[in-house]
Design an enzyme around this catalytic site. Structure first.
Site, mmCIF file in Angstrom:
data_model
loop_
_atom_site.group_PDB
_atom_site.id
_atom_site.type_symbol
_atom_site.label_atom_id
_atom_site.label_comp_id
_atom_site.label_asym_id
_atom_site.label_seq_id
_atom_site.Cartn_x
_atom_site.Cartn_y
_atom_site.Cartn_z
ATOM 1 N N ARG A 27 2.005 165.892 -22.198
ATOM 2 C CA ARG A 27 1.370 164.718 -22.780
ATOM 3 C C ARG A 27 0.622 163.629 -21.489
ATOM 4 O O ARG A 27 0.060 162.564 -22.025
ATOM 5 C CB ARG A 27 2.363 163.666 -23.568
ATOM 6 C CG ARG A 27 2.900 164.276 -24.780
ATOM 7 C CD ARG A 27 3.883 163.733 -25.273
ATOM 8 N NE ARG A 27 3.781 162.188 -25.958
ATOM 9 C CZ ARG A 27 3.817 162.253 -27.131
ATOM 10 N NH1 ARG A 27 3.806 163.134 -28.089
ATOM 11 N NH2 ARG A 27 3.436 161.092 -27.579
ATOM 12 N N TRP A 75 2.358 156.458 -19.454
ATOM 13 C CA TRP A 75 0.865 156.530 -19.009
ATOM 14 C C TRP A 75 0.430 154.982 -19.057
ATOM 15 O O TRP A 75 0.311 154.559 -20.107
ATOM 16 C CB TRP A 75 0.158 157.392 -20.131
ATOM 17 C CG TRP A 75 -1.294 157.468 -19.930
ATOM 18 C CD1 TRP A 75 -2.273 156.447 -20.319
ATOM 19 C CD2 TRP A 75 -1.904 158.290 -19.452
ATOM 20 N NE1 TRP A 75 -3.535 157.055 -20.120
ATOM 21 C CE2 TRP A 75 -3.414 158.178 -19.620
ATOM 22 C CE3 TRP A 75 -1.769 159.687 -18.811
ATOM 23 C CZ2 TRP A 75 -4.517 159.002 -19.092
ATOM 24 C CZ3 TRP A 75 -2.711 160.602 -18.298
ATOM 25 C CH2 TRP A 75 -4.009 160.385 -18.642
ATOM 26 N N ASN A 99 6.659 153.065 -26.634
ATOM 27 C CA ASN A 99 5.661 153.787 -26.596
ATOM 28 C C ASN A 99 4.765 152.826 -27.446
ATOM 29 O O ASN A 99 4.910 152.500 -28.584
ATOM 30 C CB ASN A 99 5.559 155.126 -27.210
ATOM 31 C CG ASN A 99 5.906 156.244 -26.376
ATOM 32 O OD1 ASN A 99 5.944 155.749 -24.950
ATOM 33 N ND2 ASN A 99 5.878 157.338 -26.832
ATOM 34 N N GLU A 480 -24.688 164.365 -26.833
ATOM 35 C CA GLU A 480 -23.510 164.844 -26.386
ATOM 36 C C GLU A 480 -22.883 165.669 -27.412
ATOM 37 O O GLU A 480 -22.058 166.781 -27.097
ATOM 38 C CB GLU A 480 -22.683 163.457 -26.691
ATOM 39 C CG GLU A 480 -20.981 163.521 -26.964
ATOM 40 C CD GLU A 480 -20.344 164.234 -25.598
ATOM 41 O OE1 GLU A 480 -20.959 164.170 -24.636
ATOM 42 O OE2 GLU A 480 -19.259 164.582 -25.831
ATOM 43 N N LYS A 484 -21.394 169.330 -26.324
ATOM 44 C CA LYS A 484 -20.031 170.021 -26.865
ATOM 45 C C LYS A 484 -20.138 171.289 -27.177
ATOM 46 O O LYS A 484 -19.547 172.271 -26.858
ATOM 47 C CB LYS A 484 -19.474 169.189 -28.165
ATOM 48 C CG LYS A 484 -18.992 167.739 -28.036
ATOM 49 C CD LYS A 484 -17.413 167.805 -27.209
ATOM 50 C CE LYS A 484 -17.770 168.074 -25.683
ATOM 51 N NZ LYS A 484 -17.995 166.721 -24.843
ATOM 52 N N GLU A 487 -20.885 173.699 -24.087
ATOM 53 C CA GLU A 487 -19.392 173.949 -23.283
ATOM 54 C C GLU A 487 -18.600 174.869 -24.006
ATOM 55 O O GLU A 487 -18.181 175.742 -23.303
ATOM 56 C CB GLU A 487 -18.781 172.614 -23.421
ATOM 57 C CG GLU A 487 -19.482 171.628 -22.347
ATOM 58 C CD GLU A 487 -18.652 170.498 -22.250
ATOM 59 O OE1 GLU A 487 -18.119 170.187 -21.238
ATOM 60 O OE2 GLU A 487 -18.224 169.714 -23.328
ATOM 61 N N HIS A 503 -43.764 166.370 -28.725
ATOM 62 C CA HIS A 503 -44.486 166.306 -27.629
ATOM 63 C C HIS A 503 -44.175 167.454 -26.786
ATOM 64 O O HIS A 503 -44.360 167.824 -25.648
ATOM 65 C CB HIS A 503 -43.997 165.129 -26.966
ATOM 66 C CG HIS A 503 -44.749 163.834 -27.511
ATOM 67 N ND1 HIS A 503 -45.942 163.593 -27.626
ATOM 68 C CD2 HIS A 503 -44.065 162.813 -28.138
ATOM 69 C CE1 HIS A 503 -45.903 162.370 -28.099
ATOM 70 N NE2 HIS A 503 -44.849 162.028 -28.622
HETATM 71 C C1 F6R Z 1 -17.770 167.292 -21.237
HETATM 72 C C2 F6R Z 1 -16.980 166.873 -20.082
HETATM 73 C C3 F6R Z 1 -17.532 166.515 -18.515
HETATM 74 C C4 F6R Z 1 -17.287 165.011 -18.210
HETATM 75 C C5 F6R Z 1 -17.815 164.936 -16.769
HETATM 76 C C6 F6R Z 1 -17.524 163.923 -16.206
HETATM 77 O O1 F6R Z 1 -16.925 167.579 -22.319
HETATM 78 O O2 F6R Z 1 -15.851 166.693 -20.220
HETATM 79 O O3 F6R Z 1 -18.953 166.343 -18.804
HETATM 80 O O4 F6R Z 1 -17.531 164.214 -18.944
HETATM 81 O O5 F6R Z 1 -17.283 166.098 -15.858
HETATM 82 O O6 F6R Z 1 -16.056 163.530 -15.903
HETATM 83 P P1 F6R Z 1 -15.266 162.283 -15.992
HETATM 84 O O7 F6R Z 1 -15.600 161.362 -17.104
HETATM 85 O O8 F6R Z 1 -13.828 162.481 -15.735
HETATM 86 O O9 F6R Z 1 -15.959 161.664 -14.767
#
Ligand code: F6R
Length: 604
Positions: A27, A75, A99, A480, A484, A487, A503
């Site tokens: 976690r 955390w 927590n 975004e 996603k 990736e 365009h």
């Molecule tokens: C996408 C992803 C990456 C991070 C990027 C920046 O799902 O995780 O695009 O957003 O590498 O990472 P951070 O936010 O840790 O600086």
């Protein structure tokens, strides 16, 4: 936050606590600690960093015979990851692990300090133990004092508390954060914030419900509901599969993290979304003195959050805002003026390109702020100020809940700056805060929605590409969504401003070009709709996401009726995350560890 264990019994208490904490390592945490009460004496050990540090510190500490103990991995949310801030926290005769977030801690702390109580840590948790001791002095009955304490505190919590005068009793309470009690046939009692520490130790568990509290002794479990009525403890058999337990029954960490968004956004809001103003205890408002521009700099998903922020900042705070991809910014000899607040956004706080831009801004004498999920990360240590997103550890490489909390922070920050600049009235701010409070319920994943997207996903496994399109703040959301998808599915996907399709990209339109259209009712609906119609007329396959049915779409995902475009934003965010997840699963990919990607990119 982040993990709790507890034990009452005659086995080696120290070992049970340490191995329980080890099972919670997945976690994420930045410090850890344990306390054992035996023969009326507390022994406590804490260490920053990995558990091995705590193991080293406790190597000469032995527990034999009956004892009770509590342990915690932390955390950081309030206060740095230091030994003083690590749990358990002590009063004069009692100690606590917790927590969650105590929303009214500042108020309680002020009152306790006026009564002469000295605080050792910067945490919200410490108020619990002092408040308990205050109540204990007034009532002379520890359970009564504990019951009063949980009425005094507001927020989210899973709490275990022990006090010297009751060396066979462990008090517990649960509200918003998970807490389980485990039992076995040798009459031991265990506590944990998830199944994993209990596997192999317990046969049966009870998952406490919100509002539950009570106490446990070697012979008894006394459980009460939120109205103070005693209730029966219902146990169920504990599954013995650890990996499954870590994923809490979800197929992938990414899926679990999508489902967690509601809870973590609540954490992000807690103590910050006041009645009619936004409070950031961690910020000094002088940070914004003399600032005429905000420059936001980040990579990947964090960059998309930055781009979303630029719409909110200009719209509400009326401050000129620019955005930069960190890897570009660092080499383009940018002009940096001192009336610019330089803001970096990073889940990890370690991304090399973003970190470098922060160093450049510092060297140029700019004021700096980081929005980050990891306290004590390089960026948090370096920036003048920081706001933590409180998403908890994100294990899936594809970022989901970190993005959700970044957007939440930015929306709040736009209101905070708006107040400083007088650009929103008090009524307008109060109305935003009202809407902000609705976000957690709008990002809850319903079975119907997930099922719908699961079914839909089978039609989107091929084709020559995806276009995610949207306007205004839905453009960064489109980016975004496309990120996603590419990736984790390895399919080609682009995010595009809906009005820009004609365009150039519209030349690609045909039935195997998939358009995922974000059509919010409350922001430029007609404009975006006509852009989608242009694509539909050229036979692109359209999947529209909206609260208004759209007859030109091949597929339609209906989000719930709501009155603000930001609620539509958050709902659509969940839809595009789930769509990527389900497409990736159907394609047989490793959702949590997609090829060629790393969670934290610490090299250029
Ligand atoms: C996408 C992803 C990456 C991070 C990027 C920046 O799902 O995780 O695009 O957003 O590498 O990472 P951070 O936010 O840790 O600086």
């Amino acid at each position: 936050m982040c993990g709790i264990v507890g034990y009452i019994g005659t086995k080696n208490t120290k070992e049970i606590l340490l191995s329980g904490l080890k099972e919670l390592e997945y976690r994420g945490y930045d410090s850890a600690g344990i306390a054992v009460l035996q023969n009326g004496i507390f022994s406590s050990y804490k260490a920053v960093g990995k558990l091995i540090n705590l193991e080293m510190k406790t190597k000469d500490f032995k527990t034999e015979g009956f004892a009770l103990g509590i342990g915690h991995t932390r955390w950081a949310t309030h206060g740095k990851p230091t030994e003083l801030n690590a749990h358990p926290h002590f009063g004069e005769n009692s100690c606590v692990v917790h927590n969650g977030i105590i929303e009214n801690y500042a108020e309680l702390k002020r009152e306790l300090q006026t009564d002469g109580v000295t605080f050792l840590s910067q945490t919200d948790t410490e108020v619990i133990v002092h408040q308990f001791e205050k109540n204990q002095k007034e009532s002379n009955n520890s359970f009564e004092a504990f019951t009063k304490t949980i009425k005094d505190i507001h927020g989210a919590y899973a709490i275990l508390l022990a006090t010297k005068g009751e060396s066979e009793t462990l008090f517990f309470a649960k509200q918003g954060s998970p807490l389980l009690i485990g039992i076995n046939d040798v009459n031991e009692k265990y506590f944990a914030s998830s199944d994993t520490p209990l596997i192999g130790q317990c046969s049966d568990v009870t998952y406490l419900e919100d509002g539950d509290y009570g106490y446990v002794t070697p012979t008894k479990i006394a459980l009460f509901d939120k109205n103070g009525a005693e209730k029966e403890t219902k146990f169920v058999a504990l599954s013995q599969n650890k990996l499954l337990a870590q994923k809490e029954g979800y197929r992938f960490f990414m899926e679990k993290e999508i489902y967690e968004q509601s809870r973590v956004i609540s954490d992000t809001l807690m103590g910050r979304a006041g009645k009619d103003e936004i409070l950031f205890d961690e910020l000094d408002s002088s940070l914004f003195d003399g600032i005429n521009e905000i420059k936001l700099c980040a990579c990947g998903t964090s960059y998309h959050a930055a781009m979303s922020a630029s719409y909110l900042f200009e719209r509400y705070a009326k401050v000129k805002t620019s955005i930069e991809v960190a890897s570009e910014f660092r080499y383009r000899k940018p002009i940096m003026t001192k009336d610019t607040l330089f803001v970096v956004i990073s889940q990890s706080g370690e991304t090399a390109d973003t970190l470098e831009t922060l160093k450049m801004a510092k060297a140029a004498g700019l004021k700096t702020l980081v929005i980050c999920n990891v306290d004590n990360s390089s960026m948090v240590r370096l920036a003048d100020a920081s706001i933590l997103t409180r998403a908890g550890i994100e294990k899936g490489v594809a970022s989901t809940k970190a993005f959700a909390t970044q957007i939440t922070v930015f929306w709040m920050l736009s209101l905070y700056i708006a107040k400083l600049r007088g650009s929103l009235s008090q009524e307008e701010t109060a109305s935003h805060i009202d809407t902000l409070r609705k976000v957690p319920s709008h990002v809850k994943v319903s079975d119907e929605m997930h099922e719908r997207i699961k079914r839909l996903s089978k039609r989107y496994l091929h084709g020559h590409g995806f276009f995610f399109i949207g306007r205004d703040i839905f453009y960064p959301l489109a980016l975004e969504g496309a990120l996603k998808l590419k990736e984790i599915s390895y399919l080609h996907a682009e995010g595009y401003p809906a009005g820009e399709m004609k365009h150039g990209p519209i030349a690609l339109a045909d039935p195997t070009l998939f358009t995922i259209a974000l059509l919010p009712k409350h922001l430029l609906y007609e404009k975006a709709k006509s852009n989608v119609e242009e694509l539909s007329a050229r036979d692109s396959t359209i999947c529209a996401i909206s609260q208004i049915p759209f007859d030109k779409a091949d597929d339609f995902v209906e989000i719930s009726a709501c009155e603000h475009y930001m609620l539509e934003f958050f709902e659509m965010m969940v839809v595009v995350q789930l769509l990527s997840l389900e497409i990736s699963i159907r394609l047989g990919n490793d959702v949590d560890m997609p090829r060629n990607l790393a969670k934290s990119v610490t090299v250029e």
